[in-house]
Design a protein around this motif. Structure first.
Motif, PDB file in Angstrom:
ATOM      1  N   ASP A 136      -2.963  -4.215  -3.317  1.00  0.00           N
ATOM      2  CA  ASP A 136      -2.745  -2.783  -3.133  1.00  0.00           C
ATOM      3  C   ASP A 136      -4.047  -2.014  -3.377  1.00  0.00           C
ATOM      4  N   MET A 137      -3.921  -0.690  -3.392  1.00  0.00           N
ATOM      5  CA  MET A 137      -5.099   0.161  -3.504  1.00  0.00           C
ATOM      6  C   MET A 137      -5.768   0.048  -4.877  1.00  0.00           C
ATOM      7  N   ASN A 138      -5.027  -0.414  -5.880  1.00  0.00           N
ATOM      8  CA  ASN A 138      -5.583  -0.558  -7.225  1.00  0.00           C
ATOM      9  C   ASN A 138      -6.068  -1.975  -7.501  1.00  0.00           C
ATOM     10  N   ASP A 139      -6.245  -2.743  -6.452  1.00  0.00           N
ATOM     11  CA  ASP A 139      -6.700  -4.137  -6.556  1.00  0.00           C
ATOM     12  C   ASP A 139      -5.723  -5.015  -7.306  1.00  0.00           C
ATOM     13  N   LYS A 140      -4.474  -4.588  -7.386  1.00  0.00           N
ATOM     14  CA  LYS A 140      -3.412  -5.430  -7.926  1.00  0.00           C
ATOM     15  C   LYS A 140      -2.787  -6.231  -6.785  1.00  0.00           C
ATOM     16  N   TRP A 141      -2.272  -7.397  -7.125  1.00  0.00           N
ATOM     17  CA  TRP A 141      -1.604  -8.240  -6.130  1.00  0.00           C
ATOM     18  C   TRP A 141      -0.095  -8.086  -6.321  1.00  0.00           C
ATOM     19  N   ARG A 142       0.584  -7.737  -5.236  1.00  0.00           N
ATOM     20  CA  ARG A 142       2.004  -7.373  -5.287  1.00  0.00           C
ATOM     21  C   ARG A 142       2.866  -8.404  -4.571  1.00  0.00           C
ATOM     22  N   CYS A 143       3.913  -8.895  -5.283  1.00  0.00           N
ATOM     23  CA  CYS A 143       4.896  -9.794  -4.666  1.00  0.00           C
ATOM     24  C   CYS A 143       6.161  -8.987  -4.377  1.00  0.00           C
ATOM     25  N   GLU A 144       6.488  -8.810  -3.105  1.00  0.00           N
ATOM     26  CA  GLU A 144       7.665  -8.040  -2.739  1.00  0.00           C
ATOM     27  C   GLU A 144       8.950  -8.811  -3.011  1.00  0.00           C
TER      28      GLU A 144
END
Length: 596
Positions: free
Chosen positions: A472-480
């Motif tokens: 995401d925009m905050n350089d976090k990795w997101r698992c939907e």
């Protein structure tokens, strides 16, 4: 002679009922029934109908639980039916009936009367001097009464879950909580928050409901699994299928106006519904599909922890072995808090709902986010399984899938199933994977890796469920899938290679276990070479993997790509060559040829 209920269409629309009290069973004619186009991929079939009372007609839908009627040609054009349960929705300013329970009175009948399309303005004209507000009754004409089932506070009709849609605002459902998730926390560019979800069920179907932030504080502790509630004033929207495996096109979101009250009369709300698959039939299901199983737990491993290489966070897992009357045994994995607290060691019967089917090295099962389990459920299937196991099952031998061989290390025997051994040319000539049943074929053989596609050898995955994650925009990795965020992903292999033997060549695809054996390092390390710009080391690692020879166990499955049918050969397992075993097998083959 069958008489249609007088003024049924007008009465249905004037009262706009959502459920059918006793005695309100209008008899109508089905002028048309046909399958509707699915609104989403993998959505259940829906059937549209046109209902008539001989004077007016209107649009209708058939509840999915009644799909067998048109499919078996019991419900056909001009059938006469009695609707014993139905709902009415407003769709694009038009009323739509959803038939939930019907009796087929006559399947073959001529069209009755000359009905006109229902129009509220025209319906004010009372045909033949009769009142629409209080339809008259004869011995052959059931009474149309106003709806009587009300929610405790809203005074709105109690709607069936099957009848909910984004176009219906005033509704109340009476439903049982069959599953409640843990509270999950999220963080992205828009801020931070928390959420939870529940699965709700009534006699007509299931639906997922989600609450955010304030709704978590207000409703989470109240919505206990197994209890029944009245729920109203929530938002109905298109379901996000990546978060749910329920067969419903819609889902509910709790908001500030949502009202939830306990219901103590639960006699008309069923317990959890199951669609069990026998363990021996798991091989007929697609990998990663979701199913329900019922089994006796014969062994429970100790809980163990795996550490994510990317986040260094521990994840708890526990493996069970379950069996059923098909005399099949399968491994099932629990995760997280459930794995930590599971203490059923006295061979209980457990119903698992919504577990994922694994495929690597054979069939296995795994609990995922929406999965639930019920120990010794009070259902007929569980009682039957208990009696069988206690009387004879515990003394029998059970077949196992090849799941155990998935744990075999590369330096192990390397043996393959001699009955499935084929050359690559034999695999092609046999057209494995192109059978009429649509089921996969399995084969084994020895081949050498001669080419590897270097692009996209790895993908960023979630440490919890191995699904692909995005940044995401905050350089976090997101698992939907599990709705979690991470500082860094765990990379996994996805390998496409060309394998060759003395008869020809074949494209094969493999995943993380194959990549680990092929490149002799974790996918994180190979990806780090690319991220650090060390292309020389990356190229050398891929080049060194060429020329590796293995005994392959593969699955051949038909695939459609750009409307072209092709066969995909997926690697289930690889083993290093055991030359002693190979020599023995070849000697046996020569002996058979000499005898012949």
């Amino acid at each position: 002679m069958i008489n249609l209920t007088k003024d049924a269409i007008v009465a249905i629309n004037s009262e706009n009922p959502a459920s059918l009290p006793a005695g309100q069973n209008p008899v109508v004619q089905v002028l048309q029934v046909k399958k509707a186009t699915a609104s989403q991929p993998n959505a259940p079939d829906r059937y549209r109908m046109v209902l008539s009372d001989g004077v007016f007609y209107m649009q209708a839908m058939l509840g999915t639980q009644l799909n067998h009627l048109p499919e078996q040609e019991v419900l056909v054009k001009n059938s006469v039916i009695r609707m014993t349960n139905y709902a009415v929705n407003t769709v694009q300013n038009r009323l739509l009936v959803i038939a939930l329970q019907v009796d087929i009175l006559e399947s073959s009948h001529e069209k009755i009367g000359s009905p006109q399309n229902y129009d509220p303005a025209k319906a004010q004209v009372q045909p033949q001097g009769q009142s629409h507000q209080q339809p008259q009754t004869t011995d052959n004409k059931p009474t149309i009464a106003p709806p009587q089932s009300k929610g405790p506070s809203s005074q709105a009709p109690v709607y069936p879950i099957e009848g909910l849609s984004p176009y219906q605002n005033k509704w109340t459902i009476k439903a049982r909580v069959t599953q409640r998730s843990d509270i999950k926390f999220w963080s992205n560019q828009r801020g931070e928050g928390k959420l939870f979800s529940v699965n709700l069920m009534d006699e007509t179907g299931e639906i997922r409901a989600t609450g955010f932030n304030e709704s978590v504080d207000e409703f989470y502790s109240m919505l206990e699994e197994g209890k029944v509630f009245f729920i109203t004033k929530a938002r109905v929207q298109i379901a996000k299928k990546q978060f749910s495996n329920l067969q419903n096109e819609y889902e509910i979101t709790f908001d500030k106006s949502t009202q939830i009250e306990p219901c103590f009369d639960t006699s008309d709300v069923p317990d959890v519904k199951y669609n069990f698959t026998e363990l021996q039939n798991l091989e007929n299901l697609e990998a990663n599909s979701i199913t329900d199983v019922l089994g006796v737990v014969t062994s429970v491993d100790d809980a163990s922890q795996i550490i994510s290489k990317s986040t260094q966070k521990p994840y708890t897992k526990r493996e069970l072995q379950i069996v059923d009357r098909s005399q099949q045994s399968v491994r099932l994995t629990l995760w997280g808090k459930l794995a930590e607290t599971f203490d059923q060691t006295n061979e209980p019967v457990i119903a698992f709902k919504g577990v994922k089917v694994g495929d690597f090295g054979g069939r296995s099962l795994s609990m995922v986010g929406a999965s639930t389990l019920f120990v010794n459920p009070d259902i007929a299937e569980a009682h039957t399984l208990r009696g069988w196991y206690d009387q004879q099952g515990k003394n029998e031998q059970f077949s196992t899938f090849n799941s155990s061989s998935a744990a075999v290390k590369p330096e192990s025997s390397g043996a393959v199933n001699s009955n499935e051994i084929k050359t690559l040319d034999q695999v092609k000539q046999s057209q494995l994977g192109l059978n009429d049943t649509g089921k996969p074929d399995y084969w084994s053989g020895k081949a050498t890796v001669t080419y590897i596609k270097k692009d996209n050898l790895t993908y960023p995955s979630c440490p919890n469920d191995m699904k692909k994650v995005t940044q995401d925009m905050n350089d976090k990795w997101r698992c939907e899938k599990c709705e979690s965020s991470f500082d860094a992903p765990e990379y996994r292999y996805i390998v496409t290679c060309n394998a060759t033997d003395h008869t020809g060549q074949l494209w094969l695809s493999g995943f993380n276990d194959f990549g680990l054996e092929l490149f002799k390092m974790p996918a994180n390390d190979l990806q780090a070479m690319m991220n650090n710009g060390d292309e020389a080391a990356y190229e050398a690692t891929v080049k060194n993997a060429l020329g590796s020879t293995y005994n392959f166990n593969c699955r051949a499955k038909q695939d459609n790509f750009n409307d072209n049918v092709r066969v995909r050969h997926q690697i289930n397992r690889v083993n290093n060559i055991n030359y002693k075993s190979d020599i023995g097998r070849l000697c046996d083959s020569i002996t058979k040829l000499e005898v012949a």
